[in-house]
Design a protein around this motif. Structure first.
Motif, PDB file in Angstrom:
ATOM      1  N   GLY A 134       0.840  -1.193   0.000  1.00 55.91           N
ATOM      2  CA  GLY A 134       0.000   0.000   0.000  1.00 55.91           C
ATOM      3  C   GLY A 134       0.878   1.248   0.000  1.00 55.91           C
ATOM      4  N   THR A 135       0.635   2.126   0.950  1.00 51.73           N
ATOM      5  CA  THR A 135       1.443   3.347   1.048  1.00 51.73           C
ATOM      6  C   THR A 135       2.675   3.152   1.939  1.00 51.73           C
ATOM      7  N   ASP A 136       2.764   1.989   2.593  1.00 56.97           N
ATOM      8  CA  ASP A 136       3.878   1.725   3.513  1.00 56.97           C
ATOM      9  C   ASP A 136       5.036   1.045   2.787  1.00 56.97           C
ATOM     10  N   PHE A 137       6.234   1.252   3.304  1.00 64.53           N
ATOM     11  CA  PHE A 137       7.406   0.563   2.782  1.00 64.53           C
ATOM     12  C   PHE A 137       8.380   0.275   3.912  1.00 64.53           C
ATOM     13  N   GLY A 138       9.204  -0.730   3.690  1.00 65.71           N
ATOM     14  CA  GLY A 138      10.285  -1.037   4.624  1.00 65.71           C
ATOM     15  C   GLY A 138      11.601  -0.932   3.882  1.00 65.71           C
ATOM     16  N   VAL A 160       2.596   9.230   1.112  1.00 67.64           N
ATOM     17  CA  VAL A 160       1.211   9.657   0.917  1.00 67.64           C
ATOM     18  C   VAL A 160       1.227  11.003   0.218  1.00 67.64           C
ATOM     19  N   ASN A 161       0.490  11.102  -0.885  1.00 69.76           N
ATOM     20  CA  ASN A 161       0.449  12.336  -1.678  1.00 69.76           C
ATOM     21  C   ASN A 161       1.850  12.811  -2.058  1.00 69.76           C
ATOM     22  N   ASN A 162       2.692  11.833  -2.459  1.00 69.55           N
ATOM     23  CA  ASN A 162       4.067  12.097  -2.920  1.00 69.55           C
ATOM     24  C   ASN A 162       4.988  12.637  -1.824  1.00 69.55           C
ATOM     25  N   LYS A 163       4.559  12.548  -0.567  1.00 69.95           N
ATOM     26  CA  LYS A 163       5.404  12.983   0.554  1.00 69.95           C
ATOM     27  C   LYS A 163       5.814  11.750   1.372  1.00 69.95           C
ATOM     28  N   MET A 164       7.126  11.606   1.565  1.00 69.66           N
ATOM     29  CA  MET A 164       7.647  10.475   2.309  1.00 69.66           C
ATOM     30  C   MET A 164       7.999  10.880   3.738  1.00 69.66           C
ATOM     31  N   ASN A 165       7.553  10.055   4.682  1.00 63.88           N
ATOM     32  CA  ASN A 165       7.937  10.203   6.077  1.00 63.88           C
ATOM     33  C   ASN A 165       8.484   8.853   6.525  1.00 63.88           C
ATOM     34  N   ALA A 166       9.681   8.840   7.099  1.00 58.56           N
ATOM     35  CA  ALA A 166      10.326   7.572   7.429  1.00 58.56           C
ATOM     36  C   ALA A 166      11.344   7.750   8.549  1.00 58.56           C
ATOM     37  N   ASP A 167      11.676   6.619   9.172  1.00 60.94           N
ATOM     38  CA  ASP A 167      12.713   6.584  10.205  1.00 60.94           C
ATOM     39  C   ASP A 167      13.692   5.464   9.865  1.00 60.94           C
ATOM     40  N   SER A 193      15.506  10.694  10.900  1.00 57.00           N
ATOM     41  CA  SER A 193      14.071  10.899  10.781  1.00 57.00           C
ATOM     42  C   SER A 193      13.811  11.801   9.582  1.00 57.00           C
ATOM     43  N   VAL A 194      13.080  11.290   8.601  1.00 53.01           N
ATOM     44  CA  VAL A 194      12.800  12.028   7.362  1.00 53.01           C
ATOM     45  C   VAL A 194      11.349  12.499   7.399  1.00 53.01           C
ATOM     46  N   THR A 195      11.141  13.780   7.128  1.00 48.15           N
ATOM     47  CA  THR A 195       9.807  14.364   7.202  1.00 48.15           C
ATOM     48  C   THR A 195       9.466  15.114   5.911  1.00 48.15           C
ATOM     49  N   ASP A 196       8.309  14.803   5.339  1.00 45.58           N
ATOM     50  CA  ASP A 196       7.768  15.510   4.177  1.00 45.58           C
ATOM     51  C   ASP A 196       8.758  15.596   3.017  1.00 45.58           C
ATOM     52  N   TYR A 197       9.432  14.499   2.737  1.00 45.06           N
ATOM     53  CA  TYR A 197      10.353  14.443   1.598  1.00 45.06           C
ATOM     54  C   TYR A 197       9.540  14.279   0.312  1.00 45.06           C
ATOM     55  N   ASP A 198       9.692  15.218  -0.599  1.00 47.25           N
ATOM     56  CA  ASP A 198       8.902  15.244  -1.839  1.00 47.25           C
ATOM     57  C   ASP A 198       9.536  14.311  -2.870  1.00 47.25           C
ATOM     58  N   VAL A 199       8.926  13.141  -3.077  1.00 43.52           N
ATOM     59  CA  VAL A 199       9.519  12.146  -3.980  1.00 43.52           C
ATOM     60  C   VAL A 199       9.390  12.560  -5.446  1.00 43.52           C
ATOM     61  N   LYS A 200       8.347  13.297  -5.792  1.00 45.78           N
ATOM     62  CA  LYS A 200       8.186  13.752  -7.180  1.00 45.78           C
ATOM     63  C   LYS A 200       9.216  14.804  -7.529  1.00 45.78           C
ATOM     64  N   TYR A 206      15.362  17.888  -7.355  1.00 37.77           N
ATOM     65  CA  TYR A 206      15.162  18.886  -6.312  1.00 37.77           C
ATOM     66  C   TYR A 206      14.898  18.198  -4.971  1.00 37.77           C
ATOM     67  N   ILE A 207      15.635  18.600  -3.941  1.00 39.20           N
ATOM     68  CA  ILE A 207      15.503  18.015  -2.615  1.00 39.20           C
ATOM     69  C   ILE A 207      14.644  18.932  -1.752  1.00 39.20           C
ATOM     70  N   ASN A 208      13.483  18.407  -1.342  1.00 38.69           N
ATOM     71  CA  ASN A 208      12.568  19.164  -0.492  1.00 38.69           C
ATOM     72  C   ASN A 208      12.135  18.295   0.689  1.00 38.69           C
ATOM     73  N   GLY A 209      12.364  18.791   1.894  1.00 45.69           N
ATOM     74  CA  GLY A 209      11.983  18.039   3.080  1.00 45.69           C
ATOM     75  C   GLY A 209      12.979  18.223   4.202  1.00 45.69           C
ATOM     76  N   LYS A 210      12.720  17.543   5.320  1.00 48.63           N
ATOM     77  CA  LYS A 210      13.575  17.658   6.499  1.00 48.63           C
ATOM     78  C   LYS A 210      14.200  16.311   6.852  1.00 48.63           C
ATOM     79  N   VAL A 211      15.436  16.370   7.333  1.00 51.96           N
ATOM     80  CA  VAL A 211      16.117  15.180   7.844  1.00 51.96           C
ATOM     81  C   VAL A 211      16.748  15.542   9.185  1.00 51.96           C
TER      82      VAL A 211
END
Length: 314
Positions: A134-138, A160-167, A193-200, A206-211
């Motif tokens: 689904g929307t989850d990945f490991g 979700v909605n092209n935004k990745m959040n992961a640890d 900790s990755v927050t709102d990383y724009d995969v598109k 272009y790198i957009n998001g927080k680490v």
């Protein structure tokens, strides 16, 4: 070009069904196994030596960087060509064996790779998979030498909605780290900790998001963290790097680049002193005029913390 040569010259290729797993996420994939020995390796090298000098795409890529580099590159290829018989003897008589597995999903998307290589000295295994559900990945990636795990990165997240959040966590074996009094353990040495990383946006470069990067394995740094916040588009790039203590921002460095007029060079005035960094006397004179204590005090005053307080932290 390179992929075509590789596929045409590998040895046995087999397919099977295999379930890959990372954290609690698993996915059934087609595992494509390619077995390569010394003779296969020579065939691949021989094909490269023969076909690369006539490949215009490779020429264009290298000459864009440096035209002289392409000339040197061709000279190396020519030297290898002149010694092909020696290469053939060395490779075909070696104990080299390599198994390369590609894990491909039902959507025909690459989910991971496994490389197992046997040499005279040691066996090396590299395993990296990223199953999806689904929307989850490991995510799981580890390296082993002679069946002993040297490093591991694992994590879990969602898109979700092209935004990745992961640890993610990075672990290094104690043997690889060696003796270090500052580090309590190589297990979970670094955490990300990755927050709102724009995969598109990332697909366009272009790198957009927080680490956020932190550690619990180094007691003296346990209360600190580094946070990177990046925002990029076709016209502007913004990067913020912050030092956190107990999740409160202590220091922030901001960098920005954008389209516009070039910044004029700063030309020394008639009364300015100019020092030659390659002149020892100049450097001694420069160092003698530096008010290092004043410089440090100025910085600590601006961030609201004294040197004594910094020393107490450690």
């Amino acid at each position: 070009f390179c992929t075509d040569i590789f596929w045409k010259n590998v040895g046995e290729i087999t397919e099977s069904s295999e379930t890959i797993k990372a954290k609690d996420v698993e996915e059934t994939c087609t595992a494509i196994l390619m077995s390569i020995d010394g003779a296969d390796l020579y065939n691949i090298v021989d094909a490269f030596i023969t076909e690369i000098p006539n490949n215009q795409d490779i020429k264009e890529v290298i000459t864009k960087i440096d035209e002289d580099a392409y000339t040197s590159f061709l000279e190396e290829i020519e030297s290898m060509s002149e010694n092909k018989e020696e290469l053939k003897e060395e490779m075909t008589s070696s104990d080299f064996k390599m198994d390369l597995v590609w894990y491909v999903s039902a959507k025909n998307e690459l989910r991971g790779v496994k490389l197992y290589m046997v040499s005279e000295d040691e066996d090396v295994e590299l395993y990296c998979v990223a199953p999806e559900k689904g929307t989850d990945f490991g995510y799981l990636c580890y390296g082993k030498v002679s069946d002993e795990e040297v490093m591991r990165i694992d994590g879990v997240g969602s898109i979700v909605n092209n935004k990745m959040n992961a640890d993610y966590t990075l672990s290094i074996s104690d043997e690889a780290l060696g003796e270090n009094e500052m580090i309590s353990s190589g297990e979970n040495l670094l955490e990300f900790s990755v927050t709102d990383y724009d995969v598109k946006a990332a697909e366009k470069g272009y790198i957009n998001g927080k680490v956020k990067v932190y550690t619990k394995a180094v007691p003296m740094l346990e209360q600190f963290a580094l946070e990177f916040d990046s925002a990029m588009n076709e016209k502007e790039e913004n990067l913020s790097m912050a030092v956190l203590m107990n999740d409160e921002t202590m220091l922030t460095l901001k960098l920005k680049a954008a389209e516009g007029e070039k910044v004029p060079f700063c030309v020394p005035g008639e009364d300015d002193k100019v020092y030659d960094v390659q002149n020892e006397s100049d450097m001694e004179a420069f160092e003698s005029e530096i008010d290092l204590e004043g410089f440090v005090n100025d910085i600590t005053d601006k961030i609201g913390i004294s040197l004594d307080e910094l020393e107490d932290l450690f």
